[in-house]
Motif scaffolding. Structure first.
Motif, PDB file in Angstrom:
ATOM      1  N   GLU A  35     -18.204  69.414  -2.420  1.00 41.10           N
ATOM      2  CA  GLU A  35     -17.145  69.274  -3.415  1.00 41.10           C
ATOM      3  C   GLU A  35     -17.521  68.246  -4.474  1.00 41.10           C
ATOM      4  O   GLU A  35     -18.405  67.404  -4.277  1.00 41.10           O
ATOM      5  CB  GLU A  35     -15.833  68.872  -2.726  1.00 41.10           C
ATOM      6  CG  GLU A  35     -15.329  69.876  -1.690  1.00 41.10           C
ATOM      7  CD  GLU A  35     -14.914  71.195  -2.320  1.00 41.10           C
ATOM      8  OE1 GLU A  35     -14.558  71.178  -3.527  1.00 41.10           O
ATOM      9  OE2 GLU A  35     -14.937  72.230  -1.626  1.00 41.10           O
ATOM     10  N   ASP A  36     -16.793  68.310  -5.603  1.00 43.65           N
ATOM     11  CA  ASP A  36     -17.075  67.387  -6.695  1.00 43.65           C
ATOM     12  C   ASP A  36     -16.857  65.937  -6.268  1.00 43.65           C
ATOM     13  O   ASP A  36     -17.613  65.042  -6.684  1.00 43.65           O
ATOM     14  CB  ASP A  36     -16.171  67.722  -7.887  1.00 43.65           C
ATOM     15  CG  ASP A  36     -16.597  66.977  -9.142  1.00 43.65           C
ATOM     16  OD1 ASP A  36     -17.759  67.139  -9.556  1.00 43.65           O
ATOM     17  OD2 ASP A  36     -15.778  66.222  -9.679  1.00 43.65           O
ATOM     18  N   SER A  37     -15.854  65.688  -5.420  1.00 44.69           N
ATOM     19  CA  SER A  37     -15.588  64.318  -4.960  1.00 44.69           C
ATOM     20  C   SER A  37     -16.746  63.773  -4.130  1.00 44.69           C
ATOM     21  O   SER A  37     -17.006  62.565  -4.138  1.00 44.69           O
ATOM     22  CB  SER A  37     -14.293  64.286  -4.138  1.00 44.69           C
ATOM     23  OG  SER A  37     -14.385  65.173  -3.018  1.00 44.69           O
TER      24      SER A  37
ATOM     25  N   TRP B 298     -19.962  64.535  -4.586  1.00 39.98           N
ATOM     26  CA  TRP B 298     -20.998  64.149  -5.543  1.00 39.98           C
ATOM     27  C   TRP B 298     -20.616  62.854  -6.269  1.00 39.98           C
ATOM     28  O   TRP B 298     -21.469  62.001  -6.547  1.00 39.98           O
ATOM     29  CB  TRP B 298     -21.233  65.270  -6.553  1.00 39.98           C
ATOM     30  CG  TRP B 298     -22.040  66.397  -6.008  1.00 39.98           C
ATOM     31  CD1 TRP B 298     -21.613  67.654  -5.689  1.00 39.98           C
ATOM     32  CD2 TRP B 298     -23.443  66.358  -5.697  1.00 39.98           C
ATOM     33  NE1 TRP B 298     -22.656  68.415  -5.203  1.00 39.98           N
ATOM     34  CE2 TRP B 298     -23.787  67.638  -5.197  1.00 39.98           C
ATOM     35  CE3 TRP B 298     -24.429  65.382  -5.780  1.00 39.98           C
ATOM     36  CZ2 TRP B 298     -25.075  67.959  -4.791  1.00 39.98           C
ATOM     37  CZ3 TRP B 298     -25.713  65.699  -5.383  1.00 39.98           C
ATOM     38  CH2 TRP B 298     -26.029  66.970  -4.892  1.00 39.98           C
ATOM     39  N   ALA B 299     -19.336  62.699  -6.559  1.00 41.01           N
ATOM     40  CA  ALA B 299     -18.883  61.472  -7.204  1.00 41.01           C
ATOM     41  C   ALA B 299     -19.132  60.264  -6.300  1.00 41.01           C
ATOM     42  O   ALA B 299     -19.552  59.197  -6.772  1.00 41.01           O
ATOM     43  CB  ALA B 299     -17.398  61.587  -7.550  1.00 41.01           C
TER      44      ALA B 299
ATOM     45  N   SER C 186     -19.671  76.877  -7.891  1.00 39.14           N
ATOM     46  CA  SER C 186     -19.418  76.015  -6.733  1.00 39.14           C
ATOM     47  C   SER C 186     -20.572  75.049  -6.499  1.00 39.14           C
ATOM     48  O   SER C 186     -20.380  73.971  -5.940  1.00 39.14           O
ATOM     49  CB  SER C 186     -19.175  76.865  -5.482  1.00 39.14           C
ATOM     50  OG  SER C 186     -20.319  77.640  -5.153  1.00 39.14           O
TER      51      SER C 186
ATOM     52  N   GLN D 289     -21.214  71.421  -9.668  1.00 45.25           N
ATOM     53  CA  GLN D 289     -20.036  70.561  -9.752  1.00 45.25           C
ATOM     54  C   GLN D 289     -20.217  69.542 -10.878  1.00 45.25           C
ATOM     55  O   GLN D 289     -21.332  69.046 -11.114  1.00 45.25           O
ATOM     56  CB  GLN D 289     -19.809  69.836  -8.429  1.00 45.25           C
ATOM     57  CG  GLN D 289     -19.500  70.751  -7.253  1.00 45.25           C
ATOM     58  CD  GLN D 289     -18.133  71.414  -7.378  1.00 45.25           C
ATOM     59  OE1 GLN D 289     -17.275  70.944  -8.114  1.00 45.25           O
ATOM     60  NE2 GLN D 289     -17.940  72.508  -6.657  1.00 45.25           N
ATOM     61  N   PRO D 290     -19.148  69.193 -11.601  1.00 48.25           N
ATOM     62  CA  PRO D 290     -19.273  68.314 -12.775  1.00 48.25           C
ATOM     63  C   PRO D 290     -19.878  66.944 -12.481  1.00 48.25           C
ATOM     64  O   PRO D 290     -20.525  66.358 -13.348  1.00 48.25           O
ATOM     65  CB  PRO D 290     -17.826  68.176 -13.265  1.00 48.25           C
ATOM     66  CG  PRO D 290     -17.129  69.390 -12.747  1.00 48.25           C
ATOM     67  CD  PRO D 290     -17.774  69.704 -11.431  1.00 48.25           C
ATOM     68  N   SER D 291     -19.671  66.416 -11.264  1.00 50.65           N
ATOM     69  CA  SER D 291     -20.132  65.051 -10.968  1.00 50.65           C
ATOM     70  C   SER D 291     -21.577  64.987 -10.490  1.00 50.65           C
ATOM     71  O   SER D 291     -22.070  63.895 -10.183  1.00 50.65           O
ATOM     72  CB  SER D 291     -19.216  64.401  -9.926  1.00 50.65           C
ATOM     73  OG  SER D 291     -17.929  64.186 -10.457  1.00 50.65           O
TER      74      SER D 291
ATOM     75  N   SER E 237     -20.513  69.996 -18.653  1.00 51.15           N
ATOM     76  CA  SER E 237     -20.580  69.089 -17.501  1.00 51.15           C
ATOM     77  C   SER E 237     -21.723  68.084 -17.548  1.00 51.15           C
ATOM     78  O   SER E 237     -21.600  66.991 -16.993  1.00 51.15           O
ATOM     79  CB  SER E 237     -20.692  69.902 -16.205  1.00 51.15           C
ATOM     80  OG  SER E 237     -19.582  70.772 -16.041  1.00 51.15           O
TER      81      SER E 237
END
Length: 515
Positions: free
Chosen positions: A379-381, A383-384, A410, A413-415, A439
């Motif tokens: 998930e993006d979180s 990667w963040a 999928s 992810q933006p992060s 992104s």
């Protein structure tokens, strides 16, 4: 305004030999500047025309002795004219004080081709005579790109003719190695300045090590070893031997490029054997078969000081599961560069990477293929969190054509701190190009697209060029408009090479170097 001759020479040095010929015809001053030594100091020559008497090479034959650092690439060994042209270039270049030589071949290799003509030509070119310098000034020789078995006699001749060699790389990954340890001992004796050595693992022995341990020997800085199936038939070097080498040459760095069977045999021949506190970098991306999970575990156990492990070799199947990666990370706390299949990632792997005692992760390469659709994406979180824990992290992603298009978003992810991206689908990528623009404009440095041409793609690429000012490389393997090329040149000040074609060209497409 007229440029000084030194400036013109510097500019011309970036041109291919064919482009230099065209430039020399522009005016008398350019033609005269073309004879400046700086133009020819670093030169790469591709023998690919199928003509033994290449017009460009003939035009500049008197200037080739000015070359100090030469790379010769023979594009098709099946064409005798290309091989003959390469040898002709070599003869002309070695009539001057050539310092470094790299010989490589691309394209298919003729059946039963042994390379005798190239070996004999190389030997003749490096042999000194009253009218010919030969290899007396040669300090670097790289034969890793030669696709045939190198003979022991050639290696001996090279050493005799080039006593000032500092770098000799003969680990060209052929099926058989003919260079025995006795020949390596002789080479080391003939070339006392050698500090970089590339060999097959089977070319090592205790006698070679003894020669390297001599007190009068100059420091050994780098050693590349290629381990293949025959490594299991020789006595492996014990851990104490490597410890002695490390003590004698504290700056020594070792790289292994190898086949699985030979590598595992070399690392597991005895309980205390090899690797240990020595191996810091292992790159298996060029291995064409599926790597077993047991091998990866063995590598980690035997090499706890690994800083770089790259096992993303783009085979059809990945057998390295996330549990094995977690074990590797635990065994190798200094790892800062990791190359994996996307399917080898999981939350447990991420949790291991997030531990506070872990050293900073600098680079991660991920290869995404069809089996990535069967696992939960990160998930993006997640990667963040990784980006927060490892602020210097740079990620490279390759999305293979076997991964369904509806799974791209999928993965992207933006992060993700994305530095390098390859989208190899051979289908429409307009939507994905827009996603990349939105992104990753703050971090993306390289993008490679295998896609299809359309006005919509041209528009998406222009938007990408306007947003991604950090781009250094763009390679799009379909026809684009002239506006796209102009947009990247104007919008990306760091761009130094690109593959953007306004019309179809014969394969392979060659990139354009800006600076």
């Amino acid at each position: 305004m007229e440029f000084p001759e030194e400036v013109l020479a510097h500019i011309f040095s970036y041109l291919s030999v064919k482009e230099r010929e065209s430039a020399s015809a522009v005016c008398t001053r350019w033609s005269q500047s073309m004879s400046h030594p700086r133009v020819w100091r670093y030169t790469e020559i591709r023998c690919e025309t199928g003509e033994q008497e290449d017009p460009a090479l003939q035009h500049f034959s008197s200037l080739l002795p000015l070359v100090r650092h030469l790379k010769i690439t023979v594009s098709s060994l099946s064409d005798p004219a290309n091989r003959s042209a390469a040898l002709s270039v070599l003869r002309m270049a070695t009539s001057g004080p050539l310092r470094t030589l790299t010989l490589s071949c691309s394209g298919g290799v003729p059946l039963f081709y042994s390379g005798h003509d190239l070996e004999e030509g190389l030997e003749a070119a490096l042999t000194a005579s009253p009218e010919h310098v030969g290899g007396a000034f040669l300090s670097h020789l790289d034969l890793r790109g030669v696709p045939f078995t190198l003979s022991q006699s050639l290696v001996r001749v090279l050493a005799r003719q080039s006593p000032n060699l500092r770098s000799l790389l003969v680990n060209n990954q052929t099926l058989v190695c003919k260079v025995e340890p006795e020949a390596v001992v002789e080479v080391l004796g003939l070339c006392p300045l050698l500090n970089t050595l590339g060999l097959f693992y089977t070319s090592l022995s205790q006698k070679v090590v003894d020669e390297l341990l001599l007190p009068q020997r100059c420091p050994l800085l780098a050693m590349e070893l290629y381990c293949e199936r025959f490594a299991k038939y020789i006595p492996p070097l014990e851990d104490s031997v490597w410890a002695g080498l490390k003590h004698r040459h504290p700056g020594l760095k070792v790289s292994c490029h190898d086949l699985e069977e030979g590598l595992e045999a070399a690392l597991t021949a005895s309980p205390e054997h090899v690797g240990g506190a020595f191996l810091s970098h292992l790159d298996l991306r060029g291995v064409p078969f599926t790597l077993s999970q047991s091998l990866v575990r063995v590598l980690a156990r035997q090499s706890p000081n690994l800083r770089s492990l790259l096992v993303n070799n783009q085979t059809l199947v990945c057998k390295v599961e996330p549990e094995a990666v977690v074990e590797v990370l635990g065994l190798c706390p200094l790892l800062n560069t990791l190359g994996l299949f996307y399917t080898s990632l999981s939350q447990k792997v991420v949790d291991e990477l997030l531990l506070p005692q872990r050293c900073p992760l600098l680079a991660m390469e991920l290869y995404c293929e069809r089996f990535a659709k069967y696992i939960p994406p990160l998930e993006d979180s997640v990667w963040a969190g990784l980006k927060h824990r490892h602020p210097g992290l740079k990620v490279s992603l390759i999305l293979d054509h076997t991964l369904p298009m509806d799974h791209f978003s999928s993965v992207l992810q933006p992060s993700v701190p994305l530095q390098h991206l390859e989208l190899l689908t051979f289908t429409d990528l307009v939507q994905q190009t827009h996603l990349v623009t939105q992104s990753y404009s703050h971090a993306l440095e390289t993008i490679i697209l295998q896609t299809t041409s359309s006005p919509e793609l041209d528009s998406a690429l222009r938007s990408l060029a306007a947003a991604c000012s950090l781009l250094r490389e763009v390679h799009c393997y379909c026809v684009v408009s002239c506006d796209v090329i102009r947009a990247f040149k104007d919008g990306c000040p760091r761009l130094w090479r690109y593959t953007l074609k306004t019309r179809k060209e014969p394969h392979p497409w060659r990139c354009t170097v800006i600076k």
